[in-house]
Design a protein around this motif. Structure first.
Motif, PDB file in Angstrom:
ATOM      1  N   LEU A 105       0.831  -1.197   0.000  1.00  0.00           N
ATOM      2  CA  LEU A 105       0.000   0.000   0.000  1.00  0.00           C
ATOM      3  C   LEU A 105       0.862   1.241   0.000  1.00  0.00           C
ATOM      4  CD1 LEU A 105      -0.951   1.062   3.509  1.00  0.00           C
ATOM      5  CD2 LEU A 105       0.063  -1.180   3.191  1.00  0.00           C
ATOM      6  N   GLN A 106       0.300   2.305  -0.537  1.00  0.00           N
ATOM      7  CA  GLN A 106       0.958   3.611  -0.433  1.00  0.00           C
ATOM      8  C   GLN A 106      -0.018   4.607   0.185  1.00  0.00           C
ATOM      9  OE1 GLN A 106       3.149   4.651  -4.030  1.00  0.00           O
ATOM     10  NE2 GLN A 106       3.844   2.554  -4.218  1.00  0.00           N
ATOM     11  N   CYS A 107      -0.885   5.216  -0.631  1.00  0.00           N
ATOM     12  CA  CYS A 107      -1.834   6.149   0.003  1.00  0.00           C
ATOM     13  C   CYS A 107      -2.789   5.405   0.908  1.00  0.00           C
ATOM     14  CB  CYS A 107      -2.569   6.988  -1.040  1.00  0.00           C
ATOM     15  SG  CYS A 107      -4.072   6.257  -1.729  1.00  0.00           S
ATOM     16  N   GLY A 108      -3.102   4.156   0.572  1.00  0.00           N
ATOM     17  CA  GLY A 108      -3.880   3.312   1.468  1.00  0.00           C
ATOM     18  C   GLY A 108      -5.387   3.487   1.379  1.00  0.00           C
ATOM     19  N   TYR A 109      -5.856   4.348   0.506  1.00  0.00           N
ATOM     20  CA  TYR A 109      -7.297   4.592   0.417  1.00  0.00           C
ATOM     21  C   TYR A 109      -8.032   3.336  -0.057  1.00  0.00           C
ATOM     22  CZ  TYR A 109     -11.407   7.616  -0.381  1.00  0.00           C
ATOM     23  OH  TYR A 109     -12.640   8.228  -0.333  1.00  0.00           O
ATOM     24  N   ILE A 111      -6.978   0.254   0.562  1.00  0.00           N
ATOM     25  CA  ILE A 111      -6.491  -0.953   1.240  1.00  0.00           C
ATOM     26  C   ILE A 111      -7.510  -1.577   2.198  1.00  0.00           C
ATOM     27  CG2 ILE A 111      -5.170  -0.105   3.246  1.00  0.00           C
ATOM     28  CD1 ILE A 111      -3.766  -2.401   0.511  1.00  0.00           C
ATOM     29  N   PRO A 112      -8.376  -0.809   2.885  1.00  0.00           N
ATOM     30  CA  PRO A 112      -9.410  -1.505   3.673  1.00  0.00           C
ATOM     31  C   PRO A 112     -10.304  -2.363   2.777  1.00  0.00           C
ATOM     32  CG  PRO A 112      -9.242   0.792   4.371  1.00  0.00           C
ATOM     33  CD  PRO A 112      -8.424   0.648   3.104  1.00  0.00           C
TER      34      PRO A 112
ATOM     35  N   TYR B  35      -8.850  10.158   6.473  1.00  0.00           N
ATOM     36  CA  TYR B  35      -8.506  10.913   5.267  1.00  0.00           C
ATOM     37  C   TYR B  35      -9.323  12.211   5.254  1.00  0.00           C
ATOM     38  CZ  TYR B  35      -6.222   6.681   3.575  1.00  0.00           C
ATOM     39  OH  TYR B  35      -5.379   5.603   3.440  1.00  0.00           O
ATOM     40  N   GLY B 484       0.741   9.359  -0.173  1.00  0.00           N
ATOM     41  CA  GLY B 484       0.956   7.969  -0.554  1.00  0.00           C
ATOM     42  C   GLY B 484       2.398   7.702  -0.933  1.00  0.00           C
TER      43      GLY B 484
END
Lengths: 164, 763
Positions: A105-109, A111-112, B35, B484
């Protein structure tokens, strides 16, 4: 919220993360709005609103589905689990550990949603093959990573005798 | 150079000591990270929506907000009249209205905004706003915009900017050539498709100030623009750029902030705006579509003599960062990796009624590299040389200046990358079983160069602050935004090394306009700024802490900063005092507080263009092309990068691989087609990005060594991976099929038609 639909509201009963909920709600209210706006569960994210990106993936009776496409009446009497509810499950923790270890993951948006899809696949079939796990990812997009970490996660989680 | 640097595989085995999980991984995977668009908990929160233009180009004759204002549940409706300050924004030229008054120039133009008790009421209210338009002919592409008699979209005409970069005598140069190739190229209107669309919340404070908690790329720059729009002094506007779900350049410009701010001021309540994907498509920034014509020639020995590239960039309705993209495009179009005596690059940046184009990872450079590297392959073929040999005979050396005549610092000799690329195992994969069947396999490669920073001649400062808090934590603050890319991981690793502390001692603060200004989070500049800031702060910091420790301990023995506190600086020395004890025991005394501010490195000369810090990449691509459908499957990518020291290996790897797949999308899949200013799609059902099933197997090898005397061992690698991917893929397609696509994305139907036409040439 005064965000009921104009149609007559319905009595909705469903199980959310193990707790029985009863509420008056418009039958066409999106499950994603019930979760995020009404229940304050922000684990499921909104990315496209048409079921294409997978950021809002939840489990409905154990199956991974996009919450943006489910309306209130469709979850009547069912069991809904979000990342918040799944996170205490050993299968989810195994998935989470692998995602973290392989830097998937990077930004993770996304990933959930990805963790929720993988958890559903492995709960339904604990010895899923890599191809089956890859198939389970078909509804989840990631824009940051290029998916290399996820490829490793899938090889890590798939049953050892069934690697690609 | 005697010692040729070697490329090392970037994996856990080779980088075990530096390998660690991102510090924010667990929060993200468990869905705990908040976020910008998760800011739903504010008491009294209102939901904002923005009314967009109904036409790509029209006069506005009348706007009636009365019906919308009287809808129950609506708390405010605002339009241009409600703007206390200036009704315009834009990073370079403030030519974009917050709300249009008399004219709209694209379908993303904002006209009014609503704040209501629920998103549904806000959406309903938008339908009650009556706008009377007088539609005007719309300019659907750059050619129409430049045609005589075209309607003028802005007072100075439709040509926003032009660039001219030349040296030598182009006509005399071509006259000396034995081989000349010429071709047209085009690149698409790519969309960023960050998973989290533009959004956040504006919160009114007790003292009349406003706090923004948003997805952005520079809190400070947003604050400056918002203060002007809102008519507030800068100190009354605070922009906190929260860790956000992707940026890639698409959140560089203001998005929802002005409308949310105006609605929050009007209602005195927090206002949240979260673009849905359709609004993001309609109003969001895109990559510039570029039409290019290139002509390149060499002599009989394969020495490049002349290179000409003319381009027209469709910048859409407003300027945004278009002029800076044009400059970077031009620098790459001049073939910065190669020595060519006669070069002429001309670029035109043109207003149209299309989607606004601006910053997007690669920033014009990757489109130019696509054309240049394609030209070299064509020329090699014409001259009877291999692609590698033509490049080898013409590579610029590290002693050469850059294309703008600026000093530049290459990380190594480009031929090191060329040699590594030629040694790639991808050339030798055995695919004999696939030949003459349904699938055609091919391998190709391309080289790329990329510079860090906003560019010489532009204000490009950065800074940081560092202090010991009263609780004994080491608080390190930058203005950067974590979107990110892993700046949190990089800053943590850099700080531990420079300050001698452990990660647990650190409190990293990012993205707050009330904190230090580090400049925008763009142009692959953050890691360079962070490294340089810590280099400047390190000695003072250690000296002040050690002095404080000695005075508190009443002990003059040597100390050093370490994990958890100060340690006796002797073999097997023990910890002398913890950071907590340093803070708590120095009551009344001021704790060490440092700041630094400096310009981005531009090298020894004052050349006002170009970039000093250079990075290099070679990308080798292996593809399979479906002979039945023309579809291209990218099976393998191998990147060799020279981008300085790897600070946080998983982040470096993710940036290279992620950029490559994003570039693969541009090369094979992605475009937002527009017809007379009308979008031909609006969501991810028709705009497809690569999925896991499309993802290739990737390998990244890194060259970390730099030349002796290079003051900047750490470079920013956020855009490097997208630089050479398009031409590498097209070379691989050509290797497989004999057909060389020059229009991106290389659509299956177009490729198939060309393959069918060339069928006789297939093996």
């Amino acid at each position: 919220m005064s965000t009921q639909n104009t149609a007559a509201s319905m009595q909705l009963n469903f199980t959310l993360n193990g707790q029985l909920l009863n509420m008056r709600v418009g039958p066409a209210r999106r499950l994603l709005d019930i979760l995020r706006l009404d229940q304050g569960l922000t684990g499921p994210k909104e990315g496209c609103s048409i079921g294409r990106c997978g950021a809002c993936t939840v489990q409905l009776d154990g199956a991974a589905v996009p919450a943006c496409l489910l309306l209130a009446y469709q979850v009547q009497g069912k069991e809904v689990s979000t990342v918040e509810g799944l996170s205490s499950q050993p299968v989810f923790q195994r998935v989470a550990d692998s995602l973290i270890e392989h830097g998937a993951l990077q930004c993770g948006y996304c990933i959930p949603g990805i963790a929720t899809s993988l958890t559903a696949a492995l709960t339904q079939k604990p010895h899923a093959s890599a191809a089956e796990l890859e198939q389970a990812m078909c509804g989840n997009l990631c824009r940051c990573t290029g998916y290399s970490g996820l490829q490793q996660v899938i090889n890590d989680l798939a049953s050892p005798d069934q690697h690609i | 150079m005697n010692n040729v640097p070697t490329a090392v595989p970037l994996d856990q085995a080779h980088f075990a000591e530096r390998w660690s999980a991102r510090p924010d991984s667990t929060e993200k995977v468990y869905g705990l990270q908040q976020y910008p668009t998760d800011e739903l908990h504010w008491p009294g929160l209102l939901h904002g929506r923005i009314l967009r233009s109904a036409w790509p180009h029209a006069h506005i004759l009348h706007i009636d907000l009365s019906q919308a204002r009287s809808l129950p549940g609506v708390r405010a409706v605002v339009c241009a009249e409600d703007i206390p300050g200036t009704n315009s924004y834009g990073i370079i030229f403030r030519d974009q209205p917050v709300f249009c008054t008399d004219r709209v120039r694209f379908l993303g133009d904002a006209i009014a905004a609503v704040a209501a008790d629920s998103p549904e009421i806000a959406a309903h209210a938008l339908t009650l706003i009556k706008v009377v338009y007088e539609p005007l002919p719309s300019i659907g592409d750059s050619q129409q915009a430049l045609a005589s008699g075209a309607p003028l979209l802005h007072p100075d005409g439709n040509l926003l900017d032009s660039s001219q970069l030349s040296h030598g005598d182009i006509d005399a140069g071509f006259a000396q050539c034995s081989y000349i190739v010429e071709s047209r190229y085009s690149t698409p209107r790519q969309m960023h498709v960050f998973m989290e669309t533009e959004g956040g919340v504006a919160i009114p404070e007790q003292d009349g100030s406003l706090t923004f908690r948003v997805g952005c790329q520079s809190g400070h720059r947003d604050r400056d623009q918002l203060a002007d729009i809102l008519g507030l002094p800068q100190k009354k506007v605070r922009v906190i750029g929260l860790s956000t779900g992707g940026g890639f350049g698409g959140k560089d410009e203001l998005t929802m902030q002005p409308a949310a701010g105006l609605l929050a001021l009007k209602t005195g309540r927090p206002v949240r705006i979260h673009y849905d994907r359709k609004e993001s498509t309609r109003a969001g920034i895109k990559r510039h579509p570029i039409q290019m014509f290139a002509r390149t020639g060499c002599d009989a020995e394969g020495r490049l003599i002349a290179h000409q590239l003319h381009a027209v960039l469709d910048t859409g309705a407003y300027a945004s960062l278009g002029p800076a993209v044009l400059t970077n495009f031009s620098d790459h179009a001049a073939a910065p990796l190669y020595r060519i005596p006669h070069v002429e690059v001309q670029g035109q940046l043109v207003y149209t009624n299309n989607s606004v184009a601006g910053a997007f990872r690669g920033f014009g450079g990757n489109q130019a590299t696509f054309a240049v590297e394609s030209q070299l392959d064509k020329l090699a073929q014409a001259a009877g040389l291999s692609s590698a040999e033509l490049r080898r005979r013409n590579l610029r050396t590290p002693d050469d200046d850059g294309v703008e005549g600026q000093s530049q610092q290459m990380p190594c000799h480009p031929d090191t990358l060329l040699n590594s690329a030629l040694a790639s195992p991808l050339w030798r994969l055995n695919t004999a079983d696939q030949e003459r069947g349904r699938w055609l396999s091919g391998v190709g490669m391309a080289l790329g160069a990329q510079g860090n920073g906003l560019g010489n001649g532009l204000p490009d400062a950065g800074g940081a602050s560092l202090r010991l808090t009263e609780q004994g934590t080491i608080q390190l603050a930058f203005g950067f935004i974590e979107y990110g890319q892993g700046v949190v991981a990089a800053v943590q690793a850099l700080a531990c090394e420079a300050l001698g502390c452990s990660a647990a001692d650190l409190e990293i603060r990012l993205g707050d306009s009330n904190g230090p200004d580090s400049g925008p989070t763009s142009a692959s500049r953050s890691t360079v700024i962070a490294t340089e800031a810590l280099r400047r702060l390190r000695d003072d910091w250690q000296q002040q802490l050690i002095q404080l420790g000695k005075s508190l301990l009443g002990d003059q023995r040597a100390l050093r900063t370490g994990a958890g506190g100060l340690w006796h600086d002797e073999p097997q020395g023990e910890r002398a005092i913890s950071y907590q004890a340093l803070a708590s025991r120095s009551k009344g005394e001021s704790l060490p507080t440092l700041k630094t501010h400096f310009d981005f490195p531009t090298g020894p000369d004052a050349q006002p263009r170009g970039r000093y810090l250079q990075l290099l990449i070679a990308t080798v691509a292996r593809v399979r092309v479906d002979r039945f459908t023309g579809r291209v499957k990218v099976t393998h990518l191998h990147h060799i990068t020279a981008g300085g020291k790897v600070i946080h290996p998983p982040s470096y790897l993710g940036q290279i691989e992620g950029a490559a797949v994003m570039g693969m999308g541009m090369a094979l899949l992605e475009d937002v087609p527009m017809h007379n200013g009308e979008y031909q799609l609006d969501n991810l059902d028709a705009y497809l990005i690569p999925t896991l099933a499309d993802a290739p197997v990737q390998q990244v090898d890194v060259i970390e060594t730099i030349f002796a005397g290079d003051q900047y061992p750490v470079r920013g690698i956020g855009e490097l991976g997208i630089e050479a991917i398009s031409p590498a893929l097209m070379a691989a397609i050509q290797d497989a099929t004999g057909v060389r696509p020059c229009d991106l994305p290389a659509r299956p139907a177009v490729l198939l038609a060309a393959m069918t036409a060339a069928e006789g040439n297939l093996p």
